[in-house]
Every structure is written in C-alpha cells, then in structure tokens.
Design an enzyme around this catalytic site. Structure first.
Site, PDB file in Angstrom:
ATOM      1  CB  CYS A   1      28.195  24.751  14.553  1.00 16.80           C
ATOM      2  SG  CYS A   1      29.920  24.656  14.068  1.00 16.80           S
TER       3      CYS A   1
ATOM      4  CB  CYS B   1      29.169  26.636  20.383  1.00 18.61           C
ATOM      5  SG  CYS B   1      29.937  28.109  19.725  1.00 18.61           S
TER       6      CYS B   1
ATOM      7  CD  GLN C   1      34.776  42.251  28.971  1.00 20.48           C
ATOM      8  OE1 GLN C   1      34.328  41.158  28.636  1.00 20.48           O
ATOM      9  NE2 GLN C   1      35.000  42.571  30.230  1.00 20.48           N
TER      10      GLN C   1
ATOM     11  CE1 TYR D   1      41.629  41.201  40.981  1.00 25.36           C
ATOM     12  CE2 TYR D   1      39.863  42.566  41.866  1.00 25.36           C
ATOM     13  CZ  TYR D   1      40.842  41.617  42.058  1.00 25.36           C
ATOM     14  OH  TYR D   1      41.038  41.077  43.309  1.00 25.36           O
TER      15      TYR D   1
ATOM     16  CD  GLU E   1      45.168  44.044  34.774  1.00 25.00           C
ATOM     17  OE1 GLU E   1      43.963  43.962  35.049  1.00 25.00           O
ATOM     18  OE2 GLU E   1      45.872  43.062  34.489  1.00 25.00           O
TER      19      GLU E   1
ATOM     20  CG  ASP F   1      35.404  42.834  35.386  1.00 25.32           C
ATOM     21  OD1 ASP F   1      35.029  41.657  35.562  1.00 25.32           O
ATOM     22  OD2 ASP F   1      35.510  43.335  34.248  1.00 25.32           O
TER      23      ASP F   1
ATOM     24  CB  CYS G   1      33.347  35.913  34.062  1.00 23.60           C
ATOM     25  SG  CYS G   1      34.980  35.705  34.751  1.00 23.60           S
TER      26      CYS G   1
HETATM   27  N1  SAH Z   1      37.622  45.167  33.711  1.00 26.42           N
HETATM   28  C1  SAH Z   1      38.340  44.791  32.525  1.00 26.42           C
HETATM   29  C2  SAH Z   1      39.027  43.414  32.583  1.00 26.42           C
HETATM   30  C3  SAH Z   1      38.599  42.436  33.593  1.00 26.42           C
HETATM   31  S1  SAH Z   1      39.369  40.862  33.393  1.00 26.42           S
HETATM   32  C4  SAH Z   1      37.436  44.875  31.304  1.00 26.42           C
HETATM   33  O1  SAH Z   1      36.230  44.921  31.434  1.00 26.42           O
HETATM   34  O2  SAH Z   1      37.960  44.910  30.194  1.00 26.42           O
HETATM   35  C5  SAH Z   1      40.194  40.682  34.935  1.00 26.42           C
HETATM   36  C6  SAH Z   1      41.529  41.404  35.017  1.00 26.42           C
HETATM   37  O3  SAH Z   1      42.074  41.140  36.293  1.00 26.42           O
HETATM   38  C7  SAH Z   1      42.567  40.939  34.017  1.00 26.42           C
HETATM   39  O4  SAH Z   1      43.010  42.042  33.281  1.00 26.42           O
HETATM   40  C8  SAH Z   1      43.700  40.362  34.884  1.00 26.42           C
HETATM   41  O5  SAH Z   1      44.983  40.620  34.369  1.00 26.42           O
HETATM   42  C9  SAH Z   1      43.492  41.082  36.194  1.00 26.42           C
HETATM   43  N2  SAH Z   1      44.000  40.376  37.387  1.00 26.42           N
HETATM   44  C10 SAH Z   1      43.948  39.041  37.640  1.00 26.42           C
HETATM   45  N3  SAH Z   1      44.466  38.778  38.851  1.00 26.42           N
HETATM   46  C11 SAH Z   1      44.861  39.948  39.385  1.00 26.42           C
HETATM   47  C12 SAH Z   1      45.473  40.330  40.620  1.00 26.42           C
HETATM   48  N4  SAH Z   1      45.771  39.405  41.530  1.00 26.42           N
HETATM   49  N5  SAH Z   1      45.714  41.635  40.837  1.00 26.42           N
HETATM   50  C13 SAH Z   1      45.398  42.566  39.911  1.00 26.42           C
HETATM   51  N6  SAH Z   1      44.818  42.268  38.727  1.00 26.42           N
HETATM   52  C14 SAH Z   1      44.545  40.986  38.455  1.00 26.42           C
END
Ligand code: SAH
Length: 469
Positions: free
Chosen positions: A76, A85, A300, A329, A350, A399, A426
């Site tokens: 790039c 990147c 995602q 989550y 969530e 997650d 992550c």
């Molecule tokens: N599993 C989903 C997204 C995971 S990202 C996927 O694969 O698409 C992590 C998520 O956790 C986000 O949507 C965020 O809003 C939520 N989150 C962050 N802190 C939180 C909390 N204290 N309680 C509940 N959810 C939370």
C-alpha cells in the site's frame, strides 16, 4: 551488566528478537527492553530512542542493517503513515506465526494454560479487501507526508481519509485503500473531487466548522452497498447537490443515507438517519441465514472469516439439539442465530438495546423461534435469579469486548457451572486473565486462534473450556 546511559539516543546493530502485543518489534540493549516501530523479528537495526521509561524504551529505525527473512515489500502506498495495516511489511506466513505466538504466550504466561494442544491459527482466505465497513473523515487540515513537504508544490489542504495515529485533528488523504472492495475507493475519491470542485467546505476538527464530516461505506457479500454521508454545517442546497451526485454516479448504492451531526463527537448512535434513496439497510448472508444490517448495526467486519470463526464456535459447542445455550455479549445475535438450529433454546445477552432489536429482527427474518434476547450490562443481568428464571445453561458462549469479562461476571460463571464454555476473544491478554480465574473449575480443552484482520496485529482466539469433574 551495564545499563544504556540515559543520554544515549542512538544504538547500533540491535537485534530484533520478538514482537510485542501492540505489534512493535522488540530489541534488547544490555538490560533495556526496546520497542521498535516497524521492526520485524530477525532484523538487525540501528535505532534512535524516542522515549525512555524506567523499564523500557521506544525507538524508531534509523538504518536497517540486515533485513529479516520475514520482511516483504508493503503493497500500500500509504503504509507507514496510515494507522491501519501496520504489519504489511511482514509476509503473511510470518504474520500468522507471530499472531499464534502472541495468543499462546498470553495464555501460557497469564493464564497458566498448557498450550501444547493448541491448533494452528486459521489464516484469512481474503488478505485484501476483506473489510465490509470503513469510515473516512473529511478534514480541512490535511496531514502532509514527508514526500508532500519535499515536493514543494502547493497542496490541496482538504483531505478525505483516515486519522493519523495520535493526531485527532489531522487526516491522511487516502487515494487507495486495500481493505474494502469496490466501489469503496471510487466513491471516496469521486466524492472528494466533486466536493472540492464545488467549493464545499471540509470539517475543521479543532474549531468544529465546515460542511462535510464523515463518509461511512458498508459493503456486503450479497453485493449491496450502503453509503452514509455525515454532514456538519451544510446548507440544504449542498446536501441536495452531494446526495444527487452520489445517487446518479453510483447506481450500485442500494442504501443511500445521510446524517446531520452538530455534536462534538463523531458517533452516530444517537443521530437521526435520513434515507435519501433506496432502503435504510443492507443484507448480509451466512450459510442459509440472512442478517439485516442498518446504519447503526454491528456486524463482524470480515464477513467471510466471521463465518469460519462461527463454525469453530459451533463445533466447539458440540450441540445436539437438546441444549440450553447462553450467548453472552451477543451483539446483534449473530452467533445465537448461527447456532440456534442445533440447540433447544438460545438466550442472548447484550448491552446495547438497538443491537438487541436487530437480533430480534434477525430471528424473525430467518424464522428462528428458539432464541430470546435481553439487554443490559452483563454483570447486572446475569444474576442467580436470571438463571433461576431461564434455566441453567448446558453451554455458555461468551464473546466479550477487548477488556474481557468483568470479574463479577467470571464469578457468576463459576457459580453457574455450565458443562461447556466457548470463549471467543479479540484480546488474548484479557482472555488469559479470565481463564486463570475460571481454572478453579474449568480446564482448557481446545484452542484455535483465527486471523480476522490480515496485516494488522489483531488476532481472535477461540477456547473450549469444560467443567472439571
Ligand atoms: N458476539 C457478537 C459481538 C461481540 S462484540 C458477534 O460475533 O457479532 C462484544 C459485544 O459486547 C458488543 O456488542 C458490546 O456492545 C457488548 N458489550 C460490551 N460490554 C458489555 C457489557 N458490560 N454487558 C453486556 N454487553 C456488553
């Protein structure tokens, strides 16, 4: 051993021996650990120390004495200046190798996990154009690269592109970005040219003035394209002119939206979204499922690799159709939706209420009737009463965001005692910390790192934990 003297700014022939979590190369001079920008393990470099702390220093390369075998030419033109990147100067094989190492080192060091059985990292099939969402910023204060300054030519001061790392007010003008498929580059470049030609002002991030603020582009594997133009102080005529231009020039846009944002910050979550043309959402597809994505919905960002990730999660969960699953989550319920057919019932939890609304819509359009969603902070929602009311889960999928799980949530998980837990993360460091707490009752059975973001230092990891007997 002698220490590097405080006044010593330049060091020669430093061997780069490792890579740090933030993606910098690690060198050592006597006892001092040095994090070196853009250095690759295996390099030998002359460096300049730019910051010195008690236990470590930060440096940049002055001269690459001997390049590492893992080095390659970054493809790039913006590499090195742009904040994205950062690992493009390493071969993809080397990137994968170091991501694997980052995950296993963290699990071993912070989680005391035996990592000898870990699977090899799953690389991304797409190494370019893998993102389905990019956000660009308009700025009247273009960042001038060394090359721009040397050229001595008059420079267009307006820019549309990405933030320069650690400089909130400066924007790097992007000509080509290899992260998102067509027509992303075309839309950005043509919109920039058109608005400059028409004398429409770009935002001044310091003084909060100017017409044009952000450009968000979302693409989908279905071929649909969403474009959101965020205006600040634009006149009605300017808005009309710009939106009509996009509509006419890019018939591929299926969802053309705009926002007028007078706030100090860029977030659009509390903003009214105006539909200029087309629908106010796009669809993404995965297996036989459809996901409806609105301008505020989370999805995602690497769709194809998300599918690979979710298949691993489903496989680790080992569902037979009789299980009660908690998807913690859950975001817009993507994982819950993905595993629902193999479970008796899935409960998603969530934080963000609008994400939960999206999750419910996704259940409906996929004719899924065995998912239920709850919005709230995990540590407040996941109470003994909640488990009492909804049933003890056989499998928990979790997650969390980069910060990992709140200690109260981990404690609750230890009380719930689900047979299986699939932990998607992550951030290997916080995952390892949480696993160390869970190890009181759980053992790690499987580990699978996944690369969702080629050429960056980011890495996803899936761990299967089972309840100890
Ligand atoms: N599993 C989903 C997204 C995971 S990202 C996927 O694969 O698409 C992590 C998520 O956790 C986000 O949507 C965020 O809003 C939520 N989150 C962050 N802190 C939180 C909390 N204290 N309680 C509940 N959810 C939370």
């Amino acid at each position: 051993m002698k220490r590097v003297p405080a006044d010593k700014k330049f060091l020669e022939q430093v061997e780069v021996i490792d890579i740090a979590e933030e993606g910098k190369g690690v060198g050592k001079a006597d006892e001092l650990v040095i994090f070196i920008e853009k250095a690759v393990p295996g390099d030998v470099v002359d460096i300049e120390i730019i910051r010195k702390k008690k236990n470590f220093a930060e440096a940049k390369i002055k001269n690459l004495v001997k390049p590492s075998e893992f080095r390659t030419q970054a493809f790039c033109p913006h590499f090195g200046v742009c904040g994205g990147c950062k690992w493009q100067h390493m071969t993809y094989e080397a990137q994968l190798r170091f991501k694997q190492k980052i995950v296993l080192d963290a699990l071993q060091r912070l989680g005391k996990v035996d990592v000898s059985q870990a699977s090899s990292i799953l690389g991304s099939f797409e190494k370019r154009y893998y993102r389905n969402k990019l956000e660009f910023t308009f700025s009247s204060k273009r960042w001038l690269t060394d090359e721009d300054i040397r050229s001595n030519e008059p420079m267009e001061p307006n820019a549309l592109g990405f933030h320069i790392p650690l400089r909130f007010d400066k924007i790097l003008n992007i000509e080509t970005c290899y992260l998102q498929t067509d027509p992303s580059n075309e839309i950005r470049n043509q919109l920039r040219d058109f608005t400059i030609q028409n004398g429409i002002s770009f935002y001044d991030l310091r003084n909060h003035e100017g017409a044009l603020r952000n450009l968000i582009i979302r693409t989908s594997t279905t071929g649909e394209v969403m474009v959101i133009v965020v205006f600040a102080y634009a006149s009605e005529d300017e808005i009309k002119l710009i939106m009509a231009f996009l509509k006419e020039r890019f018939p591929q846009i299926t969802s053309l939206l705009y926002i007028i944002n007078h706030k100090k910050n860029d977030t659009i979550f509390d903003q009214e979204i105006i539909t200029y043309a087309g629908r106010n959402f796009i669809y993404e597809e995965m297996e036989d499922l459809r996901f409806k994505i609105g301008p505020k919905s989370f999805y995602q960002t690497n769709s194809l690799q998300a599918y690979e990730l979710y298949k691993i999660v489903r496989d680790y969960a080992g569902l037979t159709g009789t299980e009660l699953v908690y998807d913690l989550y859950t975001g817009t319920g993507t994982i819950a939706t993905f595993v629902a057919k193999k479970a008796k019932h899935v409960i998603g939890v969530e934080y963000i209420p609008s994400a939960i609304e999206d999750a419910k819509v996704n259940a409906e359009i996929n004719n899924i009737t065995n998912t239920t969603y709850y919005a709230g902070d995990m540590k407040d929602v996941l109470t003994p009463e909640f488990v009492e009311a909804h049933g003890k889960p056989d499998v928990i999928i979790t997650d969390p965001p980069r910060a990992g799980m709140h200690p109260d949530v981990v404690k609750r998980l230890l009380e719930i005692e689900a047979q299986k837990m699939v932990y998607v993360s992550c951030n290997a460091a916080t995952q390892a910390r949480d696993i160390a707490m869970l190890s009181e009752k759980y053992e790690v059975k499987k580990i699978q790192p996944v690369d969702m973001f080629p050429h960056t230092q980011h890495v996803e990891n899936v761990v299967l934990l089972t309840l100890k007997n």
